[in-house]
Write a protein that holds these residues in place. Sequence first.
Motif, PDB file in Angstrom:
ATOM      1  N   ARG A 294      -3.893  -2.693  -5.481  1.00 38.17           N
ATOM      2  CA  ARG A 294      -4.765  -1.575  -5.828  1.00 38.17           C
ATOM      3  C   ARG A 294      -5.966  -2.066  -6.604  1.00 38.17           C
TER       4      ARG A 294
ATOM      5  N   HIS B 193      -9.496   0.659 -10.777  1.00 40.44           N
ATOM      6  CA  HIS B 193      -9.674   2.106 -10.978  1.00 40.44           C
ATOM      7  C   HIS B 193      -8.428   2.866 -10.524  1.00 40.44           C
ATOM      8  N   GLU B 194      -7.912   2.511  -9.348  1.00 44.15           N
ATOM      9  CA  GLU B 194      -6.693   3.160  -8.868  1.00 44.15           C
ATOM     10  C   GLU B 194      -5.528   2.897  -9.813  1.00 44.15           C
TER      11      GLU B 194
END
Length: 416
Positions: A9, A12-13
């Motif tokens: 990921r 940010h995720e």
Amino acid sequence: MTGHSAQLRTAHEGAAIVERVLTAMPVIDGHNDLPTALRARAGYRVDGLDRHRPELHTDIPRLRAGRVGGQFWSVYVPSNLPEPEAVVATLEQIDAVYRLAAAYPDTFAVACTAAEVERVIRGGRIASLIGVEGGHSLAGSLGVLRSYARLGVRYVTLTHNDNTAWADSATDEPSVGGLSDAGRAIVAELNRLGILVDLSHVAASTQRDALAVATAPVIFSHSSTRAINDHPRNVGDDELRLLKVNGGVLQLTFVPAFISAEVAAWTAEAGAERQRLGLPAVPWTWPRAPRPGESGADLAAEQAAAARAVPVEEGFARWLAANPRPEVSLAQVADHVEHARELVGVAHLGLGGDYDGVDWLPAELADVSGYPRLLGELAGRGWNSAELEALTGRNILRVLRDAEDVAEAPLWPALG
């Protein structure tokens, strides 16, 4: 990346996942030595913890930044103290936890049961649990153990760095070969009372003996994995498999020498150099507590003056300049978490930082504000929200409940 993980990921995720996790299940950490640090640095004063305290790893602003919802406070006393003296010092440490909670009632509340921990967290406070770090603090007495139970103690580490008469430590020469019959009786009484058996610090033989007789899940409050770093304070794969069968939890720690073989080797070399120079192995002695009528402020001033008066160890300083300390990365800590997960599954993992119990920690986990960074590293490796919530607190809550269910005669105090 390990085989269990989903796709990598973005940062940010990962941050979004971590925020959801810590809102749903804040960190319940297994081991923090703030009471000892307050004895050594503040004459047991608890005032001032609502602001930044750079001499400590722990204060209220950083606990909030780290999204800590529950903390097992270690009431550690050295294992080389005479056992009756250790009992007195342990009671002083327990008193410090209660005074901490009383001084900041909007921040802390002492909790004993899983339900109390959940209630405190729902109310926006930090549940404060108590762990006795070392069986020497029992002085061989089940009456002392039951008295601790009445004061709210929720785990007992069977040894610290030295053997007891009834259990072998990981960092001492074998004595009884694990647990003696008296040690088995103490484990049985811990289970009867609903107090968690903590196997950090104990020899692998003691771990196996305790796991063989325990009728409730056990914990390792602050250990990591020997497969990644073969340190005696870490837990071997065979013992981790037994832990899975038992239903217990390994609360992985951040102590650099436990995480990194390079740091462990450097630590051993530094110790050998101190010995060569005729210096004490550890430049620290157990500080005294305030005397009746003596203010904590006066004792803290005395402690600070004594620290300033210690001469600079010039020979060792030269060695340090020539042999800089290795650093430990967040990824190395996560590697221990991932190995344990691959071996025994996420249901048997937790966190136990050992803040204020060691001089230094990995730079990205340097104080109690660091937990979200570790969770972000794991999220980036593909851990989902449910898995991270299990790690941060749901697993240790389940262990507390299971121990309560097994208990025949719980003696927890009635808490408001």
